[in-house]
Write a protein that holds these residues in place. Structure first.
Motif, PDB file in Angstrom:
ATOM      1  N   ARG A   1       0.906  -1.116   0.042  1.00  0.00           N
ATOM      2  CA  ARG A   1      -0.118  -0.102  -0.195  1.00  0.00           C
ATOM      3  C   ARG A   1       0.966   1.203  -0.030  1.00  0.00           C
ATOM      4  NH1 ARG A   1      -5.367  -1.402   3.699  1.00  0.00           N
ATOM      5  NH2 ARG A   1      -6.234  -2.864   2.465  1.00  0.00           N
TER       6      ARG A   1
ATOM      7  N   ARG B   1       1.933  -4.909   4.276  1.00  0.00           N
ATOM      8  CA  ARG B   1       1.159  -5.310   5.260  1.00  0.00           C
ATOM      9  C   ARG B   1       1.115  -6.690   5.414  1.00  0.00           C
ATOM     10  NH1 ARG B   1      -5.112  -4.448   5.413  1.00  0.00           N
ATOM     11  NH2 ARG B   1      -5.706  -6.095   7.056  1.00  0.00           N
TER      12      ARG B   1
ATOM     13  N   ASP C   1      -3.570  -2.494   8.774  1.00  0.00           N
ATOM     14  CA  ASP C   1      -4.903  -2.400   8.345  1.00  0.00           C
ATOM     15  C   ASP C   1      -5.010  -1.013   8.946  1.00  0.00           C
ATOM     16  OD1 ASP C   1      -7.541  -2.526   7.576  1.00  0.00           O
ATOM     17  OD2 ASP C   1      -8.094  -2.702   9.545  1.00  0.00           O
TER      18      ASP C   1
ATOM     19  N   ASP D   1      -4.860   3.062   6.622  1.00  0.00           N
ATOM     20  CA  ASP D   1      -6.009   4.102   6.274  1.00  0.00           C
ATOM     21  C   ASP D   1      -5.445   5.147   6.797  1.00  0.00           C
ATOM     22  OD1 ASP D   1      -7.871   2.185   5.514  1.00  0.00           O
ATOM     23  OD2 ASP D   1      -9.423   2.716   6.915  1.00  0.00           O
TER      24      ASP D   1
HETATM   25 MN    MN Z   1      -8.842  -1.723   6.306  1.00  0.00          MN
END
Ligand code: MN
Ligand code: IPM
Length: 352
Positions: free
Chosen positions: A107, A135, A245, A249
């Motif tokens: 990401r 991740r 996670d 974000d």
């Molecule tokens: Mn998420």
């Protein structure tokens, strides 16, 4: 090149943003003389409604046999406020990751020069930010034994990691760092968690194989803070499933809109490309969602899954051009000049 791509539009805004990515991919294929064979398949709430299962075997067969998977979004509000629901769309995503062996979720977070002032963070804090989270995606608390006891009044979720799982993820992190600034940050909570101590020990043991990479070890709470203070001080970060996670974000807002950031989930044999945003049900069917995260995910797919770098660059270039010229959806628009999802897609195709 002949490309077989599994197409999983999913729920909410998924189908709309996927439509734009398909248009863009087809235009790129035409321009560079490739042939794309799209193979649509059901997933998420859409699959539950159709066949009672969020990741049907038939979908898995299609994904396993495709050259890559392009994925929209998963999730539906009718399940969110019902903690007793036995079948949930999100289970489809977790099952898919596990069954396809997609253990590394890549990401990136980067800024677009034309959008710096859209970020909630100050320009001087974020200019030059270009970092990548790796991740871990198929282990940890997400997949440990979970349940209830004491008449349902006690609940537990176990967090388990093996050295092998950590090693294969960390290896990708070291390799990625070697292609970038040779800086790697291992994010953990080794002052409290045993799994984190195994992470740290494992990564420390690998340092000698990558003598050029400068490795730092930071606690997840401190990273959460520094990420919004000095995001441009990071380059490649590796972390376990739940920390990743949450932090990704957080990182996604740095660029100015969650609708911009792409991602890839890769394993030994399969890879999947998806926007990092969710199904955004409030916007579904309104033709207002930002398609760029999905379009940029398709660029990642061309480069990483097919080794087609020029094609990927062509997509990124036209996306940058659209941003610079203000051909943007409502999340980025200034003074009411918002374009529709489909209009942004059409503009990209036209300008390729
Ligand atoms: Mn998420
Ligand atoms: C993500 C999502 C998923 C996750 C959910 C939908 C299961 O939040 O891809 O980050 O927690 O991994």
């Amino acid at each position: 090149m002949k490309l077989n791509i599994a197409l999983l539009a999913g729920d909410g805004i998924g189908p709309e943003v996927i439509d734009q990515a398909v248009k863009v991919c087809d235009a790129v294929a035409k321009k560079f003389s490739h042939e794309i064979n799209w193979i649509p398949a059901l997933t998420g709430a859409a699959a539950i409604d159709a066949v009672g299962e969020p990741y049907p075997d038939e979908t898995h067969e299609i994904c396993v046999n495709a050259d890559a998977v392009l994925f929209g979004a998963i999730g539906h509000p009718k399940y969110d406020n019902d903690p007793t629901a036995k079948i949930r769309p999100e289970q489809g995503l977790l099952k898919m990751r596990k069954k396809l062996g997609l253990f590394a979720n890549i990401r990136p977070t980067f800024t677009f020069p034309s959008l710096i002032d859209k970020s909630p963070l100050k320009r001087e804090r974020i200019e030059g930010t270009d970092l990548v989270f790796l991740r871990e995606l198929t282990g940890g608390i997400y997949f440990g034994k979970k349940g209830r006891r004491d008449n349902g009044e006690t609940a537990f979720d176990n967090c388990v990691y093996t050295k092998a799982e950590i090693t294969r993820l960390a290896k990708k992190g070291f390799e990625l760092a070697m292609t970038r600034s040779k800086k790697l940050c291992c994010v953990d909570k080794a002052n409290v968690l045993e799994t984190s101590r195994l992470w740290r020990e494992t990564v420390q043991g690998m340092e000698k194989d990558y003598p050029e990479v400068e490795v730092s070890y930071e606690f997840v709470d401190a990273v959460a803070m520094r990420l919004v203070q000095w995001p441009n001080s990071y380059d490649v970060l590796i972390t376990e499933n739940l920390f990743g996670d949450i932090l990704t974000d957080e990182a996604s807002v740095i660029s100015g809109s969650m609708g911009l950031m792409p991602s890839a989930s890769v394993g030994e044999n399969n890879s999947l490309y998806e926007p990092i945003h969710g199904s955004y049900p409030q916007a579904a069917g309104k033709d207002i969602a930002n398609p760029l995260a999905t379009v940029l995910s398709a660029a990642m797919m061309f480069e990483d899954a097919f080794g087609l770098k020029e094609e990927a660059e062509a997509i990124r270039e036209v996306v940058n051009k659209s941003l610079a010229q203000g051909i943007v959806t409502v999340d980025l628009a200034e003074n009411d000049k918002a374009y529709k999802t489909s209009e942004v897609g059409a503009w990209l195709v036209e300008n390729l």
